[in-house]
Design an enzyme around this catalytic site. Sequence first.
Site, PDB file in Angstrom:
ATOM      1  N   ARG A 172      36.095  46.614  46.947  1.00 37.86           N
ATOM      2  CA  ARG A 172      36.498  45.825  45.759  1.00 37.86           C
ATOM      3  C   ARG A 172      36.439  44.314  46.031  1.00 37.86           C
ATOM      4  O   ARG A 172      37.285  43.560  45.530  1.00 37.86           O
ATOM      5  CB  ARG A 172      37.916  46.190  45.299  1.00 37.86           C
ATOM      6  N   SER A 220      43.543  50.535  38.093  1.00 37.27           N
ATOM      7  CA  SER A 220      44.382  50.265  39.269  1.00 37.27           C
ATOM      8  C   SER A 220      44.620  48.767  39.411  1.00 37.27           C
ATOM      9  O   SER A 220      43.670  47.980  39.406  1.00 37.27           O
ATOM     10  CB  SER A 220      43.696  50.783  40.527  1.00 37.27           C
ATOM     11  N   GLU A 290      43.962  43.828  42.609  1.00 34.92           N
ATOM     12  CA  GLU A 290      42.535  44.041  42.399  1.00 34.92           C
ATOM     13  C   GLU A 290      42.132  43.366  41.084  1.00 34.92           C
ATOM     14  O   GLU A 290      40.994  42.968  40.900  1.00 34.92           O
ATOM     15  CB  GLU A 290      42.332  45.565  42.316  1.00 34.92           C
TER      16      GLU A 290
HETATM   17  C1  LIG Z   1      41.317  52.926  32.570  1.00 33.30           C
HETATM   18  C2  LIG Z   1      40.609  52.101  33.606  1.00 33.30           C
HETATM   19  C3  LIG Z   1      40.059  52.724  34.716  1.00 33.30           C
HETATM   20  C4  LIG Z   1      39.421  51.982  35.701  1.00 33.30           C
HETATM   21  N1  LIG Z   1      38.873  52.617  36.777  1.00 33.30           N
HETATM   22  C5  LIG Z   1      38.225  51.909  37.730  1.00 33.30           C
HETATM   23  C6  LIG Z   1      37.636  52.563  38.859  1.00 33.30           C
HETATM   24  O1  LIG Z   1      37.669  53.772  38.994  1.00 33.30           O
HETATM   25  N2  LIG Z   1      37.015  51.803  39.792  1.00 33.30           N
HETATM   26  C7  LIG Z   1      36.937  50.441  39.681  1.00 33.30           C
HETATM   27  O2  LIG Z   1      36.341  49.799  40.564  1.00 33.30           O
HETATM   28  N3  LIG Z   1      37.482  49.793  38.614  1.00 33.30           N
HETATM   29  C8  LIG Z   1      38.109  50.484  37.645  1.00 33.30           C
HETATM   30  N4  LIG Z   1      38.659  49.834  36.569  1.00 33.30           N
HETATM   31  C9  LIG Z   1      38.602  48.353  36.505  1.00 33.30           C
HETATM   32  C10 LIG Z   1      37.386  47.775  35.777  1.00 33.30           C
HETATM   33  O3  LIG Z   1      36.874  48.673  34.800  1.00 33.30           O
HETATM   34  C11 LIG Z   1      36.260  47.388  36.747  1.00 33.30           C
HETATM   35  O4  LIG Z   1      36.703  46.428  37.687  1.00 33.30           O
HETATM   36  C12 LIG Z   1      35.030  46.833  36.014  1.00 33.30           C
HETATM   37  O5  LIG Z   1      33.976  46.672  36.937  1.00 33.30           O
HETATM   38  C13 LIG Z   1      35.294  45.496  35.321  1.00 33.30           C
HETATM   39  O6  LIG Z   1      34.185  45.232  34.477  1.00 33.30           O
HETATM   40  P1  LIG Z   1      34.366  44.297  33.186  1.00 33.30           P
HETATM   41  O7  LIG Z   1      33.040  44.136  32.552  1.00 33.30           O
HETATM   42  O8  LIG Z   1      35.432  44.833  32.307  1.00 33.30           O
HETATM   43  O9  LIG Z   1      34.824  42.960  33.902  1.00 33.30           O
HETATM   44  P2  LIG Z   1      35.866  41.899  33.333  1.00 33.30           P
HETATM   45  O10 LIG Z   1      37.244  42.489  33.353  1.00 33.30           O
HETATM   46  O11 LIG Z   1      35.384  41.340  32.057  1.00 33.30           O
HETATM   47  O12 LIG Z   1      35.796  40.815  34.499  1.00 33.30           O
HETATM   48  C14 LIG Z   1      36.282  41.109  35.779  1.00 33.30           C
HETATM   49  C15 LIG Z   1      35.895  39.969  36.731  1.00 33.30           C
HETATM   50  O13 LIG Z   1      34.481  39.937  36.864  1.00 33.30           O
HETATM   51  C16 LIG Z   1      33.988  38.680  36.471  1.00 33.30           C
HETATM   52  N5  LIG Z   1      32.710  38.890  35.795  1.00 33.30           N
HETATM   53  C17 LIG Z   1      32.475  39.627  34.675  1.00 33.30           C
HETATM   54  N6  LIG Z   1      31.170  39.601  34.381  1.00 33.30           N
HETATM   55  C18 LIG Z   1      30.574  38.826  35.318  1.00 33.30           C
HETATM   56  C19 LIG Z   1      29.219  38.414  35.546  1.00 33.30           C
HETATM   57  N7  LIG Z   1      28.224  38.788  34.740  1.00 33.30           N
HETATM   58  N8  LIG Z   1      28.967  37.626  36.614  1.00 33.30           N
HETATM   59  C20 LIG Z   1      29.961  37.241  37.443  1.00 33.30           C
HETATM   60  N9  LIG Z   1      31.259  37.581  37.271  1.00 33.30           N
HETATM   61  C21 LIG Z   1      31.549  38.381  36.217  1.00 33.30           C
HETATM   62  C22 LIG Z   1      35.031  38.095  35.536  1.00 33.30           C
HETATM   63  O14 LIG Z   1      34.955  36.683  35.481  1.00 33.30           O
HETATM   64  C23 LIG Z   1      36.297  38.584  36.203  1.00 33.30           C
HETATM   65  O15 LIG Z   1      36.615  37.761  37.299  1.00 33.30           O
HETATM   66  C24 LIG Z   1      39.306  50.564  35.568  1.00 33.30           C
HETATM   67  C25 LIG Z   1      39.853  49.952  34.423  1.00 33.30           C
HETATM   68  C26 LIG Z   1      40.487  50.697  33.457  1.00 33.30           C
HETATM   69  C27 LIG Z   1      41.032  50.007  32.239  1.00 33.30           C
END
Ligand SMILES: Cc1cc2nc3c(=O)[nH]c(=O)nc-3n(C[C@H](O)[C@H](O)[C@H](O)COP(=O)(O)OP(=O)(O)OC[C@H]3O[C@@H](n4cnc5c(N)ncnc54)[C@H](O)[C@@H]3O)c2cc1C
Length: 298
Positions: A172, A220, A290
């Site tokens: 992560r 998480s 995280e």
């Molecule tokens: C119900 C639930 C279950 C989940 N299960 C998991 C799991 O099993 N494993 C896991 O790893 N995560 C999990 N997550 C967390 C999350 O879905 C992941 O971390 C996911 O990768 C975040 O993607 P996002 O597009 O929503 O990012 P965002 O929340 O929009 O952004 C997260 C971070 O990434 C940065 N970011 C976004 N896009 C870019 C880009 N294009 N370039 C550079 N930086 C960028 C943002 O600035 C921010 O710092 C879960 C979340 C929920 C709500």
Amino acid sequence: MQIPPISPEFSSRVQHGVSMAKHTSWHAGGPADLFFVPRNAGDLAGFLRQLPAAIPLLWVGLGSNLLVRDGGFRGAVIQTHGALGVLERISATRLHVEAGVPCARIARQCVKWSLGPAEFLAGIPGTLGGALAMNAGAWGGETWKHVVEVDVLDRRGLRRTRPAAEYTVGYRSVTGPVDEWFLAARLEFERQPGLNMDGIRELLDRRKQTQPIGEWSCGSVFANPPGNHAARLIETAGLKGFRIGGASVSDKHANFIINHGTATAADIEGLILHVQRTVEATHHVVLRPEVCIVGEPA
Ligand SMILES: Cc1cc2nc3c(=O)[nH]c(=O)nc-3n(C[C@H](O)[C@H](O)[C@H](O)COP(=O)(O)OP(=O)(O)OC[C@H]3O[C@@H](n4cnc5c(N)ncnc54)[C@H](O)[C@@H]3O)c2cc1C
């Protein structure tokens, strides 16, 4: 923040004061000064070229790992979801995927093309951009295990391609050149003839049994410390169900914090701090959040 002029080409498409509660899965948080959804990568590069260098940037995918404080974000939010949506197969085992593509879509498309292992992406409710930034993973799968190279955009709107080797990738965590963001990636998978959607369905069912899916959360909250599970440490510190304002530690999975509908970002951040302090006092382990926490307090 005193907002400097935006060039006429973009000013009509830039929104002001957009509530980040609408763009995060915790449904909490204050307004962004500027909010921009590009038409494509070239349009985004053009936007950044004319945006005064002093304006801070926040790239957002689906906001599923993001807490924006109640005072909001003093700068420009770039939303990739709904904008950078190209997903194509460029060779027998390689994909070109833009940052705004949801992870679940990649997982499903890989099954259709008999490529894997990509099922782990199905339950991650974010975009590829977020998954690249976080090295998102589940059930032993990890985003960066599949990255060959990435296309990035810097603060001045300059595009580059970088091999995966230029990034330090851990559990992560991803460290690479600063002030650059992900536009797209080439992802490599293996040929897996005979794949069907059963693998994805099974993993999603397992999630439903163990996680509060459907409630407002960011998944998480804390990374697992080496050799341990954050959820176990939180549960055995007696924190399941602990509540601050409209937010509580999930009864179903102790590493999830739920917004029951009225939580402020301050409630959620206060709960994160309380969990961290209590686990440290009880188990002498410091949990590392995280989730990404940004913006100004109210
Ligand atoms: C119900 C639930 C279950 C989940 N299960 C998991 C799991 O099993 N494993 C896991 O790893 N995560 C999990 N997550 C967390 C999350 O879905 C992941 O971390 C996911 O990768 C975040 O993607 P996002 O597009 O929503 O990012 P965002 O929340 O929009 O952004 C997260 C971070 O990434 C940065 N970011 C976004 N896009 C870019 C880009 N294009 N370039 C550079 N930086 C960028 C943002 O600035 C921010 O710092 C879960 C979340 C929920 C709500």
